[in-house]
Design an enzyme around this catalytic site. Sequence first.
Site, PDB file in Angstrom:
ATOM      1  N   LYS A  89       0.873  -1.173   0.000  1.00 56.75           N
ATOM      2  CA  LYS A  89       0.000   0.000   0.000  1.00 56.75           C
ATOM      3  C   LYS A  89       0.914   1.228   0.000  1.00 56.75           C
ATOM      4  CE  LYS A  89      -4.352  -1.285   2.126  1.00 56.75           C
ATOM      5  NZ  LYS A  89      -4.224  -2.669   1.673  1.00 56.75           N
ATOM      6  N   ASP A 123      -1.550  -2.202  -4.171  1.00 55.98           N
ATOM      7  CA  ASP A 123      -2.973  -2.124  -3.829  1.00 55.98           C
ATOM      8  C   ASP A 123      -3.514  -0.772  -4.286  1.00 55.98           C
ATOM      9  OD1 ASP A 123      -2.560  -4.492  -2.457  1.00 55.98           O
ATOM     10  OD2 ASP A 123      -3.300  -3.750  -0.523  1.00 55.98           O
ATOM     11  N   MET A 124      -4.804  -0.721  -4.608  1.00 60.74           N
ATOM     12  CA  MET A 124      -5.431   0.583  -4.861  1.00 60.74           C
ATOM     13  C   MET A 124      -6.208   0.967  -3.603  1.00 60.74           C
ATOM     14  SD  MET A 124      -5.470   3.009  -6.961  1.00 60.74           S
ATOM     15  CE  MET A 124      -5.096   2.538  -8.648  1.00 60.74           C
ATOM     16  N   ARG A 172      -4.489  -6.333 -11.239  1.00 59.08           N
ATOM     17  CA  ARG A 172      -5.373  -7.071 -10.326  1.00 59.08           C
ATOM     18  C   ARG A 172      -6.730  -6.369 -10.347  1.00 59.08           C
ATOM     19  NH1 ARG A 172      -4.290  -5.836  -4.432  1.00 59.08           N
ATOM     20  NH2 ARG A 172      -2.389  -7.022  -4.710  1.00 59.08           N
ATOM     21  N   LYS A 175     -13.308  -5.359  -6.904  1.00 62.34           N
ATOM     22  CA  LYS A 175     -14.517  -4.521  -6.930  1.00 62.34           C
ATOM     23  C   LYS A 175     -14.252  -3.184  -6.235  1.00 62.34           C
ATOM     24  CE  LYS A 175     -17.954  -8.197  -7.117  1.00 62.34           C
ATOM     25  NZ  LYS A 175     -19.239  -8.696  -6.607  1.00 62.34           N
ATOM     26  N   THR A 214     -11.597 -11.766  -6.767  1.00 60.15           N
ATOM     27  CA  THR A 214     -12.975 -11.694  -6.276  1.00 60.15           C
ATOM     28  C   THR A 214     -13.385 -13.063  -5.734  1.00 60.15           C
ATOM     29  OG1 THR A 214     -15.273 -11.210  -6.894  1.00 60.15           O
ATOM     30  CG2 THR A 214     -13.933 -12.255  -8.580  1.00 60.15           C
ATOM     31  N   ARG A 276     -12.735  -3.515   7.029  1.00 60.55           N
ATOM     32  CA  ARG A 276     -13.218  -3.593   5.636  1.00 60.55           C
ATOM     33  C   ARG A 276     -13.827  -4.969   5.361  1.00 60.55           C
ATOM     34  NH1 ARG A 276      -8.656  -0.295   4.776  1.00 60.55           N
ATOM     35  NH2 ARG A 276      -7.290  -1.968   4.084  1.00 60.55           N
TER      36      ARG A 276
END
Length: 297
Positions: A89, A123-124, A172, A175, A214, A276
Amino acid sequence: MASHPWARRTVTGTRPGRRVAFRFVAGETLAEAMAAARELHSRGLRTMLDHLGEHVETPKQALAAREAYLSALAAGADAEDVDAAISVKLTQLGLDVSVDACWANFEPIVQSAGEKDRLVMIDMESHGYVDRTLEVFARAYERSQHVGIAIQSYLRRSEADVFSLPEGCRVRLVKGAYLEPDDVVFTRKRDVDASYARLFATLLAREHAVDVATHDPTLIEGVRTRVDAFEYGWSRVEFQMLYGVRRDLQSRLAADGYPVRVYIPYGTEWYPYLTRRMAERPANVWFFISNLVRTSG
Ligand SMILES: Cc1cc2nc3c(=O)[nH]c(=O)nc-3n(C[C@H](O)[C@H](O)[C@H](O)COP(=O)(O)OP(=O)(O)OC[C@H]3O[C@@H](n4cnc5c(N)ncnc54)[C@H](O)[C@@H]3O)c2cc1C
């Protein structure tokens, strides 16, 4: 509610809270994460280590995160019996300070990944970081093709973003996990899912390597059918799931011969990650409350 200090104390400071957490987090140390990676490997699953943490406030913390990621890379590369990538991150590496500060910490990780022939995924995070994350990714990808990026299908802008990614880079597809304002994300599940399917088709057509991250059985089935039809499809596509989530599906897909990678979070800063996972599935909150009642009763 999850951000309330009471909630945080109850989860991190009580045995039932920690019991629920360690369903989704492999442990607090790299050694525990590697033990989880080995166990998954013995069941035919690939892995990706995520040293938990985000939004560091001082250069010292960012440096500590960099060292932790370098150690994870080295541990993955040294272990012959696991196929472990790492996931980072950028806010843990100083993105809140500046792109340059973050790059100064990320560059040695990118270099080490190239030397060790290991994959590093970015990571986003929440929508305010997307431009800066894409900027750091573009810099990193120029340096090494061992780096890939997460793209979120709930973000309206992702449909345009995928056209400006470096050619053929690894993506990657997720959602999206953050609570975001309605004008930047699709809010209805069916729109997020439709966006996911469209993005997957675009990425595949543009010859990216795609990680289908997912647990959604309908999307997984759609991908499976589509990629099975390509002769070398599975050399560019893999399924990815989170540690502790749909373990049955992870094992089933791997047993059927599909490439599956499990994202293994570990470290002491696990609380935001856990909230999360709770938000994604109300049943997890009930699991937590029932554990709390059972233990205190
Ligand atoms: C490998 C990986 C990497 C990720 N990286 C990022 C990232 O960089 N940025 C980002 O924003 N998000 C990331 N995510 C999280 C992602 O955005 C979603 O929030 C998360 O995967 C849940 O959505 P879903 O696609 O599984 O679909 P959903 O529609 O939410 O869930 C489908 C089904 O999966 C199961 N399921 C889903 N979540 C849970 C859970 N927490 N506990 C138990 N069962 C569950 C349930 O059976 C559910 O019906 C990542 C996810 C994965 C798998």
